[in-house]
Design an enzyme around this catalytic site. Structure first.
Site, PDB file in Angstrom:
ATOM      1  N   ASP A 203      36.376  25.405  39.392  1.00  0.00           N
ATOM      2  CA  ASP A 203      36.604  24.653  38.242  1.00  0.00           C
ATOM      3  C   ASP A 203      38.055  25.232  37.397  1.00  0.00           C
ATOM      4  O   ASP A 203      38.367  26.328  37.605  1.00  0.00           O
ATOM      5  CB  ASP A 203      35.597  24.953  37.143  1.00  0.00           C
ATOM      6  CG  ASP A 203      34.258  24.212  37.646  1.00  0.00           C
ATOM      7  OD1 ASP A 203      34.067  23.798  38.759  1.00  0.00           O
ATOM      8  OD2 ASP A 203      32.984  24.235  36.848  1.00  0.00           O
TER       9      ASP A 203
ATOM     10  N   HIS B 272      35.701  30.007  39.569  1.00  0.00           N
ATOM     11  CA  HIS B 272      37.050  29.354  38.680  1.00  0.00           C
ATOM     12  C   HIS B 272      38.339  30.123  39.407  1.00  0.00           C
ATOM     13  O   HIS B 272      38.549  31.247  39.370  1.00  0.00           O
ATOM     14  CB  HIS B 272      36.926  29.949  37.231  1.00  0.00           C
ATOM     15  CG  HIS B 272      35.681  29.344  36.555  1.00  0.00           C
ATOM     16  ND1 HIS B 272      34.415  29.983  36.727  1.00  0.00           N
ATOM     17  CD2 HIS B 272      35.671  28.273  35.711  1.00  0.00           C
ATOM     18  CE1 HIS B 272      33.680  29.113  35.932  1.00  0.00           C
ATOM     19  NE2 HIS B 272      34.291  28.404  35.218  1.00  0.00           N
TER      20      HIS B 272
HETATM   21 ZN    ZN Z   1      35.369  24.744  33.157  1.00  0.00          ZN
END
Ligand code: ZN
Length: 492
Positions: A304, A448
């Protein structure tokens, strides 16, 4: 004067503390229950009058992103990174850090399923070899209070120093500039005269966000609750005629005719923290695209908040091993790194949307949710040629409104069931151990790609998963016949 931005942030923080301290009475200036409270960090200040610069004007621009999914303190902060501009990024961080700290110190509680949230978003408002302007807008939700502010940071590129708002003007014209602001503010129906006059008593202390209009006039922004009681933050346009300093003129030119700042390196480049496995070449998988997860032991890696330039390191690691993954991109970041978006798609990974600028969608109405998703999908499609069919709501926050819009737009909602909390523990070994120990068949793993420590963990993670017999697939390969609007936590 970096303190000017801090002062305004502190004023806003005081409002929040007052209205959430348990007292039933609300301060008169508090923008509670404001109908515009659902605006996002970008939208709240965007006025047609403000001129922004396309980030692609700057060769090699990147974004620095950080996110916290800690309940009670959701934060998402993005700033632009100019090539060789670490010192300039440091100036921006110095503006943001007090604001972040005040938010972290503030104990707000979730209200109607909406967690307290601080978002900082950016726009380039000038770029040239002489001047760079970056407008940092923040939106804060805490309990029932919504607050927003903007600061525009102007950098003298040759000196590599910040210039204040005052530096934009010829000192002989300071009073004339204030007079023009008063004249513009007095005739603006959104502005509360008493509040405005109080601000003007402080003269320049009130202004820390000045940029330009498409015609080269001045655009002066006020923070929320600074000069108006219950509307979105407002800005006024004033004439730039005859009041700009020498630096003000180059700033104006950097807005009207943007060009690459071409910064020289002033610090030695830091060695990359890309994870490297030593010894034997990595295992590779050969099956992708037509994997039958009813037969194979599948798992889906998801990343993400990117793309950032460092996403390329992760793409190298995946390519070396023949592994596929799913990237949930922030639309705004995609506009700064369209080449990375294109590479992700070209190498057989799947791109989903993580919205335009990462708001908690559960506090938005259907129209705003739609706009957040569509704007991001437009940017991703422009860069990759593929329109996303997957949505990952920021912070995993979703409700019936979000589900309804997702269904309407043909997007399945993809959550996760393994979270190594790489946003909290920025340590490659910890991230690796958590992913490997919690991996299971048909899992969806959240990570991430914005964090060097996460990218640094993935060579070893993928090697371990492949050694354990997993096939690494995209989410659509993991789950057949994804239904728009429906939530998925894994492929089981
Ligand atoms: Zn996010």
């Amino acid at each position: 004067m970096r303190t000017r931005g801090i002062t305004i942030g502190a004023v806003a923080g005081a409002l929040i503390l007052t209205s959430c301290s348990g007292s039933a009475t609300e301060p008169t200036a508090s923008p509670t229950h404001d109908p515009t409270a659902s605006l996002t960090a970008t939208e709240q200040f965007v006025a047609p009058a403000l001129l922004t610069v396309d980030p692609s004007t700057v060769d090699g621009i990147d974004v620095e992103v950080d996110e916290s999914l800690a309940k009670g303190h959701y934060t998402y902060v993005a700033i632009p990174l100019l090539p060789n501009g670490e010192d300039i990024a440091e100036i921006m961080r110095a503006h943001i850090e007090p604001r972040l700290q005040a938010f972290r110190d503030f104990e707000a509680i979730a209200s109607d399923g909406v967690e307290p949230e601080l978002t900082v978003s950016w726009d380039l408002v000038g770029a040239s070899p002489d001047a760079v302007g970056v407008r940092l807008a923040s939106a804060e939700v805490g309990g029932e209070v919504f607050d927003g502010s903007s600061t525009t940071v102007w950098i003298d590129v040759a000196a590599r120093e910040e210039r204040t708002v005052l530096d934009l003007f010829d000192p002989d014209t300071y009073q004339e500039v204030l007079d023009r602001i008063v004249a513009a503010g007095s005739s603006d129906p959104r502005i509360d005269t008493q509040m405005f006059n109080d601000q003007m008593d402080g003269e320049w202390e009130a202004f820390d966000s000045v940029a330009f209009t498409p015609e080269g006039e001045l655009w002066v922004e006020f923070d929320r609750a600074q000069v108006a009681t219950s509307t979105a933050p407002v800005g006024v346009e004033i004439s730039a005629e005859g009041v700009l300093s020498e630096f003000g003129l180059v700033a104006q030119a950097s807005a009207l005719s943007p060009s690459d700042p071409l910064l020289e390196a002033v610090v030695a480049p830091q060695p990359s923290e890309t994870g490297t496995s030593t010894g034997a070449p990595p295992l590779t998988q050969t099956t992708t695209g037509d994997t039958d997860c009813a037969v194979e032991k599948c798992i889906a890696l998801t990343f993400d908040d990117g793309p950032v330039a460092g996403t390329n390191e992760l793409l190298d690691i995946l390519a070396d091993r023949g592994a596929k993954a799913t990237f949930f991109m922030v639309g705004k970041n995609a506009t700064a790194n369209p080449d990375v978006v294109a590479r992700v798609a070209a190498e057989g990974h799947v791109i989903g949307t993580h919205t335009w600028d990462h708001p908690q969608l559960t506090r938005l109405g259907a129209d705003e949710v739609r706009s957040e998703i569509e704007k991001a999908s437009d940017a991703i499609e422009a860069a990759s040629g593929v329109r996303p069919t997957l949505l990952r709501p920021p912070y995993g926050a979703t409700n019936d409104t979000v589900a309804g819009v997702a269904a309407e737009l043909g997007l399945a909602q993809i959550l996760w069931d393994v979270d190594p909390e790489d946003w909290k523990d920025k340590d490659s070994a910890i991230v690796r151990d958590r992913v490997v120990s919690h991996a299971h068949r048909n899992a969806i793993i959240l990570s991430h790609d914005i964090h060097p420590t996460t990218r640094g963990a993935y060579a070893e993670i993928i090697d371990a998963l492949l050694a354990d017999g997993y096939t690494l697939v995209t989410v659509p390969d993991l789950i057949d016949d994804l239904e728009p609007g429906r939530k998925y936590f894994n492929g089981s």
